[in-house]
Structures are given as structure tokens and as C-alpha cells.
Design an enzyme around this catalytic site. Sequence first.
Site, PDB file in Angstrom:
ATOM      1  N   HIS A  61      31.318  40.753  23.188  1.00 34.49           N
ATOM      2  CA  HIS A  61      32.119  39.918  24.083  1.00 34.49           C
ATOM      3  C   HIS A  61      33.473  39.697  23.395  1.00 34.49           C
ATOM      4  O   HIS A  61      33.840  38.575  23.047  1.00 34.49           O
ATOM      5  CB  HIS A  61      31.390  38.617  24.398  1.00 34.49           C
ATOM      6  CG  HIS A  61      31.867  37.913  25.647  1.00 34.49           C
ATOM      7  ND1 HIS A  61      31.023  37.536  26.664  1.00 34.49           N
ATOM      8  CD2 HIS A  61      33.100  37.519  26.033  1.00 34.49           C
ATOM      9  CE1 HIS A  61      31.727  36.923  27.620  1.00 34.49           C
ATOM     10  NE2 HIS A  61      32.996  36.904  27.247  1.00 34.49           N
ATOM     11  N   TYR A  77      34.522  35.824  39.738  1.00 37.35           N
ATOM     12  CA  TYR A  77      35.239  34.544  39.819  1.00 37.35           C
ATOM     13  C   TYR A  77      35.968  34.378  41.145  1.00 37.35           C
ATOM     14  O   TYR A  77      35.845  33.353  41.805  1.00 37.35           O
ATOM     15  CB  TYR A  77      36.184  34.390  38.619  1.00 37.35           C
ATOM     16  CG  TYR A  77      35.385  34.196  37.343  1.00 37.35           C
ATOM     17  CD1 TYR A  77      34.991  32.928  36.962  1.00 37.35           C
ATOM     18  CD2 TYR A  77      34.957  35.280  36.583  1.00 37.35           C
ATOM     19  CE1 TYR A  77      34.197  32.743  35.837  1.00 37.35           C
ATOM     20  CE2 TYR A  77      34.164  35.107  35.463  1.00 37.35           C
ATOM     21  CZ  TYR A  77      33.783  33.841  35.098  1.00 37.35           C
ATOM     22  OH  TYR A  77      32.984  33.652  34.005  1.00 37.35           O
ATOM     23  N   ASN A 137      30.062  40.102  36.856  1.00 40.91           N
ATOM     24  CA  ASN A 137      30.760  38.826  36.614  1.00 40.91           C
ATOM     25  C   ASN A 137      31.749  38.632  37.748  1.00 40.91           C
ATOM     26  O   ASN A 137      32.543  39.534  38.040  1.00 40.91           O
ATOM     27  CB  ASN A 137      31.534  38.863  35.292  1.00 40.91           C
ATOM     28  CG  ASN A 137      30.622  38.956  34.068  1.00 40.91           C
ATOM     29  OD1 ASN A 137      29.394  38.991  34.187  1.00 40.91           O
ATOM     30  ND2 ASN A 137      31.225  38.997  32.895  1.00 40.91           N
ATOM     31  N   GLU A 172      32.544  42.948  30.277  1.00 40.93           N
ATOM     32  CA  GLU A 172      33.838  43.148  30.926  1.00 40.93           C
ATOM     33  C   GLU A 172      34.750  44.115  30.172  1.00 40.93           C
ATOM     34  O   GLU A 172      35.814  43.721  29.662  1.00 40.93           O
ATOM     35  CB  GLU A 172      34.561  41.803  31.119  1.00 40.93           C
ATOM     36  CG  GLU A 172      33.773  40.824  31.961  1.00 40.93           C
ATOM     37  CD  GLU A 172      34.581  39.600  32.394  1.00 40.93           C
ATOM     38  OE1 GLU A 172      35.692  39.398  31.876  1.00 40.93           O
ATOM     39  OE2 GLU A 172      34.105  38.866  33.260  1.00 40.93           O
ATOM     40  N   GLU A 230      27.910  36.361  35.173  1.00 44.64           N
ATOM     41  CA  GLU A 230      28.823  35.208  35.047  1.00 44.64           C
ATOM     42  C   GLU A 230      29.328  34.810  36.423  1.00 44.64           C
ATOM     43  O   GLU A 230      29.673  35.672  37.235  1.00 44.64           O
ATOM     44  CB  GLU A 230      30.083  35.531  34.202  1.00 44.64           C
ATOM     45  CG  GLU A 230      29.860  35.592  32.728  1.00 44.64           C
ATOM     46  CD  GLU A 230      31.138  35.903  31.952  1.00 44.64           C
ATOM     47  OE1 GLU A 230      32.253  35.579  32.431  1.00 44.64           O
ATOM     48  OE2 GLU A 230      31.011  36.478  30.861  1.00 44.64           O
ATOM     49  N   ARG A 242      22.283  33.539  28.382  1.00 46.72           N
ATOM     50  CA  ARG A 242      23.004  34.763  28.000  1.00 46.72           C
ATOM     51  C   ARG A 242      24.016  34.400  26.918  1.00 46.72           C
ATOM     52  O   ARG A 242      24.912  33.605  27.163  1.00 46.72           O
ATOM     53  CB  ARG A 242      23.697  35.349  29.234  1.00 46.72           C
ATOM     54  CG  ARG A 242      24.617  36.520  28.967  1.00 46.72           C
ATOM     55  CD  ARG A 242      25.197  37.066  30.281  1.00 46.72           C
ATOM     56  NE  ARG A 242      26.100  38.171  30.045  1.00 46.72           N
ATOM     57  CZ  ARG A 242      27.447  38.080  30.050  1.00 46.72           C
ATOM     58  NH1 ARG A 242      28.041  36.928  30.307  1.00 46.72           N
ATOM     59  NH2 ARG A 242      28.176  39.131  29.816  1.00 46.72           N
TER      60      ARG A 242
HETATM   61  C1  GBH Z   1      35.349  36.014  31.979  1.00 48.66           C
HETATM   62  O1  GBH Z   1      36.551  36.696  32.096  1.00 48.66           O
HETATM   63  C2  GBH Z   1      34.919  36.119  30.555  1.00 48.66           C
HETATM   64  O2  GBH Z   1      33.815  36.993  30.399  1.00 48.66           O
HETATM   65  C3  GBH Z   1      34.647  34.793  29.917  1.00 48.66           C
HETATM   66  O3  GBH Z   1      34.578  34.954  28.530  1.00 48.66           O
HETATM   67  C4  GBH Z   1      35.689  33.813  30.359  1.00 48.66           C
HETATM   68  O4  GBH Z   1      35.626  32.613  29.660  1.00 48.66           O
HETATM   69  C5  GBH Z   1      35.500  33.582  31.817  1.00 48.66           C
HETATM   70  O5  GBH Z   1      35.506  34.772  32.534  1.00 48.66           O
HETATM   71  C6  GBH Z   1      36.522  32.646  32.454  1.00 48.66           C
HETATM   72  O6  GBH Z   1      37.795  33.175  32.385  1.00 48.66           O
HETATM   73  O7  GBH Z   1      44.839  38.089  36.619  1.00 48.66           O
HETATM   74  O8  GBH Z   1      45.026  40.287  37.522  1.00 48.66           O
HETATM   75  O9  GBH Z   1      44.107  39.924  35.345  1.00 48.66           O
HETATM   76  C7  GBH Z   1      37.100  36.729  33.379  1.00 48.66           C
HETATM   77  C8  GBH Z   1      38.405  37.449  33.307  1.00 48.66           C
HETATM   78  C9  GBH Z   1      39.530  36.580  35.177  1.00 48.66           C
HETATM   79  C10 GBH Z   1      39.904  38.822  34.436  1.00 48.66           C
HETATM   80  C11 GBH Z   1      40.266  36.894  36.430  1.00 48.66           C
HETATM   81  C12 GBH Z   1      40.602  39.095  35.698  1.00 48.66           C
HETATM   82  C13 GBH Z   1      42.005  38.075  37.415  1.00 48.66           C
HETATM   83  C14 GBH Z   1      42.725  39.338  37.520  1.00 48.66           C
HETATM   84  N1  GBH Z   1      38.939  37.751  34.599  1.00 48.66           N
HETATM   85  N2  GBH Z   1      41.244  37.893  36.190  1.00 48.66           N
HETATM   86  S1  GBH Z   1      44.257  39.414  36.682  1.00 48.66           S
END
Ligand code: GBH
Length: 482
Positions: free
Chosen positions: A127, A311, A309, A180, A385, A83
Site C-alpha cells: 500500500h 469513492y 476501491n 491501487e 475500500e 484489511r
Molecule cells: C484510497 O485512494 C487509498 O487506497 C487510501 O489509502 C486513501 O486513504 C483513501 O483512498 C482516501 O483517499 O483526482 O483525478 O486523481 C483513493 C485515491 C482518490 C485516487 C480519488 C483518484 C480521484 C481522481 N483516489 N482520486 S484524480
Amino acid sequence: GTAPAATGSAGFPPGFLWGAATAAYQIEGAAQEDGRTPSIWDTFSRTPGKVLGGDTGDVACDHYHRFRDDVRLMAELGLGAYRFSVSWPRVQPTGRGPAVQRGLDFYRALVDELLEHGITPMATLYHWDLPQDLETAFPSGSSAGGGWPERDTAERFAEYAGIVAGALGDRVELWSTLNEPWCSAFLGYGSGVHAPGRTDDVAALRAAHHLNLGHGLAAKALRAALPARAKIGIALNPSAVRPLTDSPEDRDAQRRIDALANRIFSGPLLKGAYPQDLIADTSHLTDWSFVRPEDLAVIKQPLDFLGINYYAPAVVSATDDPNAPRKDGHNSGSHSPWPGADKVAFHQAPGELTAMDWPVDPTGLTDLLLQYTAEAPGVPLFVTENGAAFEDRVGEDGRVHDPDRVRYLHSHLSAVHEAIRRGADVRGYFLWSLLDNFEWAYGYSKRFGAVYVDYETQARIPKSSARWYGQAAREGVLPPVE
Ligand code: GBH
């Protein structure tokens, strides 16, 4: 010792795609080559104080020049899918007007290389690298700026989508419009920790709507330009948001964040309407008159898949403390990315922490996959992701040993398997990320790659997780973990 794979002997469904993901600005470099002009991320990263260490994507992983080697590496590892995202300012420098053929040629060459190695491409159109001119050279009448808060950007995005479809449509089957949109709207225009760095609650809500509209218009443009076999979707970053306690106040905090993180997108995309509670929660900020009734039918395009996506989960509670953290610790102190949710505090979810200080909790991934299975019946899902940053080091033997990441991948792939067992139609998984890369506001300080990148030499060193994941991809079963 050797733990048995949590999936037992069961494999993943036939045809399941085992992929890795990247994004243009995070890996390509070659920021000023072949007619590319600045995106909002070039401008933002060159603004002192915005990105850790003053890092920029000028060189990044130099993937623009090394893509053939990178594809060969993916094939050696055994990956089945890749991707990537297309850089809008490389293809259509001002965001308007004719395309740059050399920009399109790069992506055609990349896709050809992937197909020659039997790797299925998934193209993401956006992106986060908006052409700077669309942010700056805004339509008259807008005083604060242009960009996603303006309707014009959604229309320009659809035109760009048609251009890319024309160039790659004969060879790419999997298409994702936006990556996102929550981050683009609320980190870009709300908290300002992402480009273009504006801190304006109303601009953020307007951006969310025009991103939704841009998705709908682009999906229509893709549908018109692509062969019938093409699959068109979007990649969201839904929040697995949990209340701290079962109190009515904390459950209301959960409802508010669920509206701002999830239902602001899934409402119009899947049901053709913004949630009533979201409109009520933000009525002191805006009357939402920027939403035209006819937009809603445009946004609710049939989806061939939904990308998730994931995390880490989030935990929220009600608070009257104006200084309560509004998001994960690294960003606290900046403007909140949650318009109208001033009385919500964020807490660290339990679990081992990654180098981002995000907790490791795979249960949120199972929950989200099952939640979207219920909300979007019949729509196949991809995990577009998932991954983690850890403090990776090259050992004296020249290898990078990352057992934490192997455990993270194993537990999250097991969570995907669990969701499939319970009825979710998950068609594939894309590890974030193939390579260590430019981690937005954190610059090169955070390493998410399965492959280590030495930024001095541009050497690629597959970490042990890359070998582990490659074996999973080749066999369709999770190998044991240490
Ligand atoms: C993704 O973003 C992206 O698509 C990618 O480009 C990036 O490299 C990857 O993840 C790693 O970061 O702190 O309250 O805002 C993920 C972005 C991460 C946004 C976790 C929300 C927690 C909520 N997200 N974050 S807050």
C-alpha cells in the site's frame, strides 16, 4: 424521521464479510523502530511542501504499539473482517536480502489477535510504502531513478511476497498483492502528488507495467508458498468515468480515461494484453518496448478475487484548453496524471460534496461492480475500500456525531446490495477507514475514520457511524438512517 433501509428486509448473502481497512504507513507510526528503514513516503513527507502541514507518518495512530486495543475495539464494534497492509521496509528494509524477524513478528501478533477475536484478516502486500533504497539505489543503466518504472522492482516485490507468505501463510487466507496500482504509477510518477513525487509520463507508464508484472510475479510466489485454501487477488481503484455529453468528442475523452484508469490494468490482468487504443493514444510518448511478450502471461494469473476501491465517479469532456482541470480541484495546477490525454477536461460530478470535495454518488459503485462482473466472469468481488471524509468534531458530550458518514455508508452499501441483486458476486465490504489516519498529501487534515483519533492523546472515539456499521455487521442488514 426514519427512512426504511433501501434493501428492504433482504439481507446480504451468507458469509458476506463486513470489514474495515487501513494501510501501514497511514496508521502504524513507529517509523524508526525494530529495524524499519524509510519508505518513499517517509522521504516524501519530510520534503517541505509535499504534504499539507508538513505532516508525516512518524507517529500516525501509533497503531504499532496499540494494535491490541485497536483489535479489541473492532471486536466490540462487531466487525467481521480487517484489511491491513504490510510495511515492506519493516519486513525487508532495503527491499532486498534477508527479512527482519521483528517486523514479521508484529504482523504475526496482529493476525493472532484478530483470529482470537474471530475477525478475518485480509493482508495487502503493498500500500504505497516502497523501501526508499529501491527507489534510490537503482540498477545501473537507469538515469532517472529506480522504483516501479524499473523491472527490478517487480522482481524484488515477488521475493518480498514470498517472505511474507512464509511468515503469515498458515494463518491468513485472504491475500491482496497491490493496492491501487493506478495511484502508485500515475500519482507517484506522473502528477507527482504522491511519493516519490516524479513527474514523468513515460516513467508513469513504465511503472504501471512493472506494477502489473509485480502483481503477476507476486501472485505466482504466493501461490507457491501458500496452502491451497488461500485466496489471492488485487485491489484496483477503477474509475467510474462518464462523458459530460453524448457527443463523439466527449465519448472519446471517456474512452481515453477509461483506458488509462481501468483497461491499462484489467487488460493485462484479465485478457493478457494492453489495449490497442491505449498504445495508440500514447505512441508519441513511448513504443512500449519495456513490455516483454512473456510478461503478459505472467500478469494474467488466475485471480481468486478482485478488489474494487470506490469513492466517487468522474465526469470528462473533450477540450482544447491547455489549462482545463485534469483531475479533482485540490490537485489542479500540478502535472497531469493522464499521459497522452492532454485534451481531456475533468468536471465535478453532481452530488453533495465530502470534505475531499468528492461528490457523493453511489451509482458509480453499482456500475463498477456490474462492469467487473461482466469483464471477469466467475471472479468473486470484494469492495476493498469505500468511505468518506467529513468535518468531524468531538461534541461537548465527548461524542462524535457523523450523520453524513452514516448516510454515505448506507447509500453505498445499498448500491452494493443492488449490484448483488443484479448478479454481482460480491463477498464482502471494507469500510475505509477503521481509524482517522494520515491521508497522504492531505496529512491529518482529512478524517476518513469510523473511529475518531485524537492525535494529542491517541484516544479512540467511535463515531456514530462506527456504531451504525457495527450493527449492520452483526445483523447482516442495514439499520435505518436518521
Ligand atoms: C484510497 O485512494 C487509498 O487506497 C487510501 O489509502 C486513501 O486513504 C483513501 O483512498 C482516501 O483517499 O483526482 O483525478 O486523481 C483513493 C485515491 C482518490 C485516487 C480519488 C483518484 C480521484 C481522481 N483516489 N482520486 S484524480
